[in-house]
Design an enzyme around this catalytic site. Sequence first.
Site, PDB file in Angstrom:
ATOM      1  N   ASP A 166       0.742  -1.254   0.260  1.00  0.00           N
ATOM      2  CA  ASP A 166      -0.006   0.703   0.088  1.00  0.00           C
ATOM      3  C   ASP A 166       0.674   1.184   0.483  1.00  0.00           C
ATOM      4  O   ASP A 166       1.952   0.999   0.734  1.00  0.00           O
ATOM      5  CB  ASP A 166      -1.105  -0.593   0.849  1.00  0.00           C
ATOM      6  CG  ASP A 166      -2.080   0.895   1.013  1.00  0.00           C
ATOM      7  OD1 ASP A 166      -3.498   0.955   0.597  1.00  0.00           O
ATOM      8  OD2 ASP A 166      -1.982   2.589   0.865  1.00  0.00           O
ATOM      9  N   ILE A 167       0.703   2.632  -0.458  1.00  0.00           N
ATOM     10  CA  ILE A 167       1.363   3.367  -1.005  1.00  0.00           C
ATOM     11  C   ILE A 167       0.788   4.443   0.494  1.00  0.00           C
ATOM     12  O   ILE A 167       2.544   5.132   0.870  1.00  0.00           O
ATOM     13  CB  ILE A 167       0.436   4.414  -2.130  1.00  0.00           C
ATOM     14  CG1 ILE A 167       1.897   5.163  -2.222  1.00  0.00           C
ATOM     15  CG2 ILE A 167      -0.030   4.925  -1.883  1.00  0.00           C
ATOM     16  CD1 ILE A 167       1.518   6.151  -3.559  1.00  0.00           C
ATOM     17  N   ASN A 219     -12.405  -3.397   3.123  1.00  0.00           N
ATOM     18  CA  ASN A 219     -13.537  -2.139   2.933  1.00  0.00           C
ATOM     19  C   ASN A 219     -14.421  -2.045   2.095  1.00  0.00           C
ATOM     20  O   ASN A 219     -13.992  -1.619   0.648  1.00  0.00           O
ATOM     21  CB  ASN A 219     -12.857  -1.050   2.845  1.00  0.00           C
ATOM     22  CG  ASN A 219     -12.285  -0.233   4.231  1.00  0.00           C
ATOM     23  OD1 ASN A 219     -12.393  -0.675   5.490  1.00  0.00           O
ATOM     24  ND2 ASN A 219     -10.720   0.179   4.190  1.00  0.00           N
ATOM     25  N   HIS A 268     -10.498  -5.135  -3.534  1.00  0.00           N
ATOM     26  CA  HIS A 268      -8.491  -6.184  -2.731  1.00  0.00           C
ATOM     27  C   HIS A 268      -9.152  -5.856  -1.213  1.00  0.00           C
ATOM     28  O   HIS A 268      -9.852  -5.239  -0.338  1.00  0.00           O
ATOM     29  CB  HIS A 268      -8.270  -4.384  -2.859  1.00  0.00           C
ATOM     30  CG  HIS A 268      -8.591  -2.985  -2.216  1.00  0.00           C
ATOM     31  ND1 HIS A 268     -10.052  -2.370  -3.530  1.00  0.00           N
ATOM     32  CD2 HIS A 268      -8.295  -2.225  -0.860  1.00  0.00           C
ATOM     33  CE1 HIS A 268      -9.708  -1.215  -2.566  1.00  0.00           C
ATOM     34  NE2 HIS A 268      -8.994  -1.112  -1.137  1.00  0.00           N
ATOM     35  N   LEU A 269      -7.784  -6.454  -0.485  1.00  0.00           N
ATOM     36  CA  LEU A 269      -7.803  -7.491   1.133  1.00  0.00           C
ATOM     37  C   LEU A 269      -6.337  -6.260   1.578  1.00  0.00           C
ATOM     38  O   LEU A 269      -5.637  -6.718   0.308  1.00  0.00           O
ATOM     39  CB  LEU A 269      -7.781  -8.340   0.727  1.00  0.00           C
ATOM     40  CG  LEU A 269      -9.186  -9.956   0.720  1.00  0.00           C
ATOM     41  CD1 LEU A 269      -9.441  -9.426  -0.862  1.00  0.00           C
ATOM     42  CD2 LEU A 269      -8.508 -11.345   0.660  1.00  0.00           C
ATOM     43  N   HIS A 270      -7.191  -5.842   2.231  1.00  0.00           N
ATOM     44  CA  HIS A 270      -5.695  -4.929   3.078  1.00  0.00           C
ATOM     45  C   HIS A 270      -4.971  -6.243   4.093  1.00  0.00           C
ATOM     46  O   HIS A 270      -5.905  -6.771   4.750  1.00  0.00           O
ATOM     47  CB  HIS A 270      -6.282  -3.720   3.944  1.00  0.00           C
ATOM     48  CG  HIS A 270      -7.042  -2.885   3.068  1.00  0.00           C
ATOM     49  ND1 HIS A 270      -6.399  -1.678   2.955  1.00  0.00           N
ATOM     50  CD2 HIS A 270      -8.014  -2.673   2.525  1.00  0.00           C
ATOM     51  CE1 HIS A 270      -6.749  -0.484   2.183  1.00  0.00           C
ATOM     52  NE2 HIS A 270      -8.059  -1.120   2.381  1.00  0.00           N
ATOM     53  N   GLY A 305     -15.246   2.580   4.081  1.00  0.00           N
ATOM     54  CA  GLY A 305     -13.795   3.748   4.310  1.00  0.00           C
ATOM     55  C   GLY A 305     -13.457   3.561   2.367  1.00  0.00           C
ATOM     56  O   GLY A 305     -11.969   3.408   2.571  1.00  0.00           O
TER      57      GLY A 305
HETATM   58  P1  5GP Z   1      -9.956   1.379   0.427  1.00  0.00           P
HETATM   59  O1  5GP Z   1      -9.484   3.266   0.962  1.00  0.00           O
HETATM   60  O2  5GP Z   1     -10.466   0.991  -0.902  1.00  0.00           O
HETATM   61  O3  5GP Z   1     -10.351   0.705   1.069  1.00  0.00           O
HETATM   62  O4  5GP Z   1      -7.993   0.860   0.144  1.00  0.00           O
HETATM   63  C1  5GP Z   1      -7.454   1.714  -1.262  1.00  0.00           C
HETATM   64  C2  5GP Z   1      -5.619   1.907  -1.545  1.00  0.00           C
HETATM   65  O5  5GP Z   1      -5.256   1.958  -2.149  1.00  0.00           O
HETATM   66  C3  5GP Z   1      -5.140   2.681   0.642  1.00  0.00           C
HETATM   67  O6  5GP Z   1      -4.672   2.052   1.468  1.00  0.00           O
HETATM   68  C4  5GP Z   1      -4.161   3.385  -0.388  1.00  0.00           C
HETATM   69  O7  5GP Z   1      -3.249   4.199   0.283  1.00  0.00           O
HETATM   70  C5  5GP Z   1      -4.120   2.590  -1.580  1.00  0.00           C
HETATM   71  N1  5GP Z   1      -3.727   3.267  -2.642  1.00  0.00           N
HETATM   72  C6  5GP Z   1      -4.313   4.435  -3.256  1.00  0.00           C
HETATM   73  N2  5GP Z   1      -3.332   4.583  -4.389  1.00  0.00           N
HETATM   74  C7  5GP Z   1      -2.424   4.113  -4.512  1.00  0.00           C
HETATM   75  C8  5GP Z   1      -1.745   3.961  -5.537  1.00  0.00           C
HETATM   76  O8  5GP Z   1      -1.264   4.092  -6.400  1.00  0.00           O
HETATM   77  N3  5GP Z   1      -0.515   2.690  -5.205  1.00  0.00           N
HETATM   78  C9  5GP Z   1      -0.910   1.909  -4.311  1.00  0.00           C
HETATM   79  N4  5GP Z   1       0.146   1.394  -3.745  1.00  0.00           N
HETATM   80  N5  5GP Z   1      -1.751   2.203  -3.455  1.00  0.00           N
HETATM   81  C10 5GP Z   1      -2.510   2.665  -2.983  1.00  0.00           C
END
Ligand code: 5GP
Length: 113
Positions: free
Chosen positions: A29-30, A86, A99-101, A92
């Site tokens: 994650d970035i 999420n 995607h799974l964190h 969130g």
């Molecule tokens: P969500 O908020 O949809 O559950 O998770 C999306 C995740 O994607 C966030 O944790 C966010 O930090 C990550 N993310 C957003 N843009 C990028 C990117 O360009 N590269 C990577 N590796 N992660 C990203």
Amino acid sequence: MSTLFEKIIAREIPADIVYEDDICICFKDIEPQAPTHLLLVPKKVITGIGLAQAQDAQILGHLMVTIPTIAQQQGFASDGFRVTINHGSDGGQTVDHLHLHLLAGRSLTWPPG
Ligand code: 5GP
């Protein structure tokens, strides 16, 4: 239009990829929320877990059984970890590609914020 994660899968956007097979990809994650914060993403676009269909069962099962492989490879299997999905605005979710964190490397609190 491609999702952000499709662009990572296609190598149009760089990412630190730690695992990949025919069905899924896993990258860092970035904006990590733990010392280890990975995103495990199916290559097929499923918009969110709340929109998964019966035909996606094999993909979803594959994601689940791939988690221990990644946990072993990345060295966080023994200390424990958290898997979070999420969905939607209250959940969130910010990227509309399932995607799974995978969060590891510190003691995580409960309940989540
Ligand atoms: P969500 O908020 O949809 O559950 O998770 C999306 C995740 O994607 C966030 O944790 C966010 O930090 C990550 N993310 C957003 N843009 C990028 C990117 O360009 N590269 C990577 N590796 N992660 C990203």
